[in-house]
Scaffold this motif. Structure first.
Motif, PDB file in Angstrom:
ATOM      1  N   VAL A  81       0.852  -1.188   0.000  1.00  0.00           N
ATOM      2  CA  VAL A  81       0.000   0.000   0.000  1.00  0.00           C
ATOM      3  C   VAL A  81       0.889   1.241   0.000  1.00  0.00           C
ATOM      4  O   VAL A  81       1.761   1.390   0.863  1.00  0.00           O
ATOM      5  N   LEU A  82       0.642   2.101  -0.974  1.00  0.00           N
ATOM      6  CA  LEU A  82       1.409   3.332  -1.131  1.00  0.00           C
ATOM      7  C   LEU A  82       0.627   4.493  -0.542  1.00  0.00           C
ATOM      8  O   LEU A  82      -0.555   4.679  -0.856  1.00  0.00           O
ATOM      9  N   PHE A  83       1.269   5.261   0.320  1.00  0.00           N
ATOM     10  CA  PHE A  83       0.696   6.481   0.879  1.00  0.00           C
ATOM     11  C   PHE A  83       1.442   7.631   0.230  1.00  0.00           C
ATOM     12  O   PHE A  83       2.627   7.840   0.511  1.00  0.00           O
ATOM     13  N   SER A  84       0.780   8.350  -0.676  1.00  0.00           N
ATOM     14  CA  SER A  84       1.462   9.414  -1.414  1.00  0.00           C
ATOM     15  C   SER A  84       0.791  10.758  -1.152  1.00  0.00           C
ATOM     16  O   SER A  84      -0.424  10.856  -1.032  1.00  0.00           O
ATOM     17  N   ALA A  85       1.630  11.784  -1.085  1.00  0.00           N
ATOM     18  CA  ALA A  85       1.170  13.140  -0.781  1.00  0.00           C
ATOM     19  C   ALA A  85       0.829  13.858  -2.080  1.00  0.00           C
ATOM     20  O   ALA A  85       1.722  14.279  -2.817  1.00  0.00           O
ATOM     21  N   TYR A  86      -0.465  13.975  -2.369  1.00  0.00           N
ATOM     22  CA  TYR A  86      -0.935  14.664  -3.571  1.00  0.00           C
ATOM     23  C   TYR A  86      -1.319  16.094  -3.177  1.00  0.00           C
ATOM     24  O   TYR A  86      -2.465  16.384  -2.858  1.00  0.00           O
ATOM     25  N   PHE A  87      -0.311  16.950  -3.142  1.00  0.00           N
ATOM     26  CA  PHE A  87      -0.491  18.336  -2.732  1.00  0.00           C
ATOM     27  C   PHE A  87      -0.043  19.244  -3.871  1.00  0.00           C
ATOM     28  O   PHE A  87       0.844  18.889  -4.648  1.00  0.00           O
ATOM     29  N   SER A  88      -0.637  20.428  -3.967  1.00  0.00           N
ATOM     30  CA  SER A  88      -0.242  21.387  -5.000  1.00  0.00           C
ATOM     31  C   SER A  88       1.209  21.812  -4.775  1.00  0.00           C
ATOM     32  O   SER A  88       1.735  21.713  -3.669  1.00  0.00           O
ATOM     33  N   ARG A 109      14.034   0.654  -8.004  1.00  0.00           N
ATOM     34  CA  ARG A 109      12.709   0.058  -7.773  1.00  0.00           C
ATOM     35  C   ARG A 109      11.644   1.137  -7.636  1.00  0.00           C
ATOM     36  O   ARG A 109      10.525   0.982  -8.110  1.00  0.00           O
ATOM     37  N   GLN A 110      12.000   2.235  -6.967  1.00  0.00           N
ATOM     38  CA  GLN A 110      11.047   3.334  -6.810  1.00  0.00           C
ATOM     39  C   GLN A 110      10.705   3.946  -8.169  1.00  0.00           C
ATOM     40  O   GLN A 110       9.542   4.208  -8.463  1.00  0.00           O
ATOM     41  N   ASN A 111      11.713   4.161  -8.996  1.00  0.00           N
ATOM     42  CA  ASN A 111      11.497   4.697 -10.330  1.00  0.00           C
ATOM     43  C   ASN A 111      10.602   3.766 -11.148  1.00  0.00           C
ATOM     44  O   ASN A 111       9.675   4.221 -11.829  1.00  0.00           O
ATOM     45  N   ASN A 112      10.852   2.458 -11.050  1.00  0.00           N
ATOM     46  CA  ASN A 112      10.026   1.481 -11.772  1.00  0.00           C
ATOM     47  C   ASN A 112       8.578   1.509 -11.291  1.00  0.00           C
ATOM     48  O   ASN A 112       7.645   1.409 -12.091  1.00  0.00           O
ATOM     49  N   MET A 113       8.392   1.631  -9.983  1.00  0.00           N
ATOM     50  CA  MET A 113       7.031   1.662  -9.445  1.00  0.00           C
ATOM     51  C   MET A 113       6.261   2.871  -9.974  1.00  0.00           C
ATOM     52  O   MET A 113       5.131   2.746 -10.433  1.00  0.00           O
ATOM     53  N   GLY A 139       2.269   5.161 -13.888  1.00  0.00           N
ATOM     54  CA  GLY A 139       1.947   6.104 -14.962  1.00  0.00           C
ATOM     55  C   GLY A 139       1.861   7.549 -14.533  1.00  0.00           C
ATOM     56  O   GLY A 139       1.108   8.324 -15.105  1.00  0.00           O
ATOM     57  N   THR A 140       2.641   7.927 -13.538  1.00  0.00           N
ATOM     58  CA  THR A 140       2.586   9.298 -13.059  1.00  0.00           C
ATOM     59  C   THR A 140       3.964   9.741 -12.577  1.00  0.00           C
ATOM     60  O   THR A 140       4.895   8.948 -12.497  1.00  0.00           O
ATOM     61  N   LYS A 141       4.073  11.003 -12.275  1.00  0.00           N
ATOM     62  CA  LYS A 141       5.309  11.565 -11.739  1.00  0.00           C
ATOM     63  C   LYS A 141       5.411  11.246 -10.251  1.00  0.00           C
ATOM     64  O   LYS A 141       4.401  11.066  -9.567  1.00  0.00           O
ATOM     65  N   TYR A 142       6.623  11.243  -9.763  1.00  0.00           N
ATOM     66  CA  TYR A 142       6.877  10.955  -8.359  1.00  0.00           C
ATOM     67  C   TYR A 142       6.194  11.976  -7.444  1.00  0.00           C
ATOM     68  O   TYR A 142       6.147  13.166  -7.740  1.00  0.00           O
ATOM     69  N   MET A 143       5.663  11.479  -6.348  1.00  0.00           N
ATOM     70  CA  MET A 143       5.140  12.305  -5.264  1.00  0.00           C
ATOM     71  C   MET A 143       5.811  11.836  -3.978  1.00  0.00           C
ATOM     72  O   MET A 143       6.151  10.656  -3.865  1.00  0.00           O
ATOM     73  N   PRO A 144       5.985  12.721  -3.001  1.00  0.00           N
ATOM     74  CA  PRO A 144       6.498  12.248  -1.711  1.00  0.00           C
ATOM     75  C   PRO A 144       5.597  11.119  -1.212  1.00  0.00           C
ATOM     76  O   PRO A 144       4.362  11.255  -1.209  1.00  0.00           O
TER      77      PRO A 144
END
Length: 190
Positions: free
Chosen positions: A85-92, A142-146, A151-156
């Motif tokens: 489970v990925l917890f990603s920060a989708y903030f402006s 591995r992070q880059n591959n994930m 299909g998106t840009k990296y987020m914290p």
């Protein structure tokens, strides 16, 4: 059972954040990151996204117990799975500091509560005896591959391995989708 597990954890984190930060809105949402067409799946910005990124069969079944109703069916054995489970920060972009704060809050939450049981989480589904969260460390490759696979840009973000859900056919219940239309509509006879 996957939905029940992740929605319960998401709700528990939201309740914790509301209590500690004295906020009213849900900051943690169970959502994919992007839709199949490449558009952003999350409703709104400035949220933490809870996203299932992988399901894996548990190979070391040392102690499996069934706490739900019924008995095991020996003709169709159970399968135990782990979730990633990925917890990603989708903030402006102008809210990057807040993104890092909420990422920190998420990690701190799981440091204080990394195991969910019926005793410490009353809203946990009856078919789930225990969920254990373990922080996963991904190297840069591995992070880059994930993120490329998503299909998106990296987020914290932070990735947790969730051990373990047990499946057999007892979780299958009748499914009744919502009926579109008005109350006066009737379904054709079968």
């Amino acid at each position: 059972m996957i939905y029940e597990a992740l929605s319960c954890v998401t709700e528990d984190i939201n309740n914790n954040l509301k209590r500690k930060l004295q906020i009213n809105e849900d900051k943690m949402i169970l959502s994919g990151i992007v839709n199949q067409d490449g558009s952003i799946a999350a409703p709104g910005e400035n949220k933490m996204l809870v996203t299932l990124v992988n399901v894996e069969k548990e190979t070391a079944r040392t102690s499996v117990s069934h706490t739900g109703a019924g008995t095991y069916n020996t003709a169709s054995p159970m399968v135990c799975i782990n979730l990633y489970v990925l917890f990603s920060a989708y903030f402006s972009s102008n809210n990057y500091a807040q993104a890092l704060r909420f990422l920190s809050y998420t990690i701190a939450f799981f440091q204080s509560k990394n195991t969910f049981t019926a005793q410490n989480t009353p809203t946990l589904d009856n078919g789930i005896s225990k969920l254990s969260f373990e922080l996963e460390s991904l190297g840069p490759e591995r992070q880059n591959n994930m993120w490329a696979t998503l299909g998106t840009k990296y987020m914290p973000s932070v990735l947790y391995k969730v051990r373990m859900l047990t499946f057999d056919d007892s979780i299958i219940k009748e499914y009744r989708p919502a009926i579109a239309g008005t109350a006066g509509d009737t379904l054709p006879a079968r």
